[in-house]
Design an enzyme around this catalytic site. Sequence first.
Site, PDB file in Angstrom:
ATOM      1  N   LYS A   1       1.125  -1.375  -0.450  1.00  0.00           N
ATOM      2  CA  LYS A   1      -0.317  -0.220  -0.275  1.00  0.00           C
ATOM      3  C   LYS A   1       0.933   1.131  -0.127  1.00  0.00           C
ATOM      4  O   LYS A   1       0.874   2.329  -0.948  1.00  0.00           O
ATOM      5  CB  LYS A   1      -0.792  -0.220   1.259  1.00  0.00           C
ATOM      6  CG  LYS A   1      -1.717   1.424   1.060  1.00  0.00           C
ATOM      7  CD  LYS A   1      -1.796   1.409   2.476  1.00  0.00           C
ATOM      8  CE  LYS A   1      -1.793   2.765   3.124  1.00  0.00           C
ATOM      9  NZ  LYS A   1      -2.297   2.820   4.782  1.00  0.00           N
TER      10      LYS A   1
ATOM     11  N   ASP B   1      -6.180   0.816   0.935  1.00  0.00           N
ATOM     12  CA  ASP B   1      -6.412   1.337   2.183  1.00  0.00           C
ATOM     13  C   ASP B   1      -7.940   1.319   2.910  1.00  0.00           C
ATOM     14  O   ASP B   1      -8.718   0.439   1.659  1.00  0.00           O
ATOM     15  CB  ASP B   1      -6.165   2.458   2.855  1.00  0.00           C
ATOM     16  CG  ASP B   1      -7.278   3.831   1.815  1.00  0.00           C
ATOM     17  OD1 ASP B   1      -7.947   3.134   1.297  1.00  0.00           O
ATOM     18  OD2 ASP B   1      -7.384   5.110   2.397  1.00  0.00           O
TER      19      ASP B   1
END
Length: 219
Positions: free
Chosen positions: A112, A130
């Site tokens: 991420k 997320d």
Amino acid sequence: MNRVLAETYPEAHCELDFDDAFQLLVVTVLSAQTTDRRVNAARPALFAAYPDPRSMAAAPREHLEQLVGPLGFFRQKTTSLLNLSAAIVDRFDGEVPGTLEELVTLPGVGRKTANVVLGNVFDVPGITVDTHFGRLVRRFGWTTETDPVKVEFAIGDLFPKKDWTMLSHHVIWHGRRRCMAKKPACGACPISQWCPSYGVDGPTDPIEAEKLVRTQGPA
């Protein structure tokens, strides 16, 4: 759905403030378990004191803890910043690497965080999974996967690679402004006609729903 989200949020961008790759890497690590606005508030003092990997790697732990203290989990985050900065200095001559394969070898950096840096600094397309992104793509019916890496690959198969970075911004902005976790503004949603979750958790009355819409992400 992505096209309409793009039209709805033409100003969508990374809501973490940064001037370079190192700053974005650091603030993304710091954003865990807190909000972008709090990180942005702490950012000026942090980088005024330690503007690059070499200075941050040599920072006194106590001072670094004071600077990141308001963000919570300050001991853990201080350790992450010290280890991250040292690794950049020792293994990459003080320069943030520009590939996913290299970024994920850095302490505290997962896919991420790597995709945030790649997409917003190096113009390398990446999908940022997320909590907002994962929650919304499941609500949209785009995937049933819950593992972030599996979500990343599943969504990547649905969209052209060139769209990945902005797709992430559009979905995340929608999650922060209209499609909230507990009470989404279904009746004020521009993509409601295609959403299988329309009306499940949020009001469908346009007037009631409009009251829930936020002009910016949560504090």
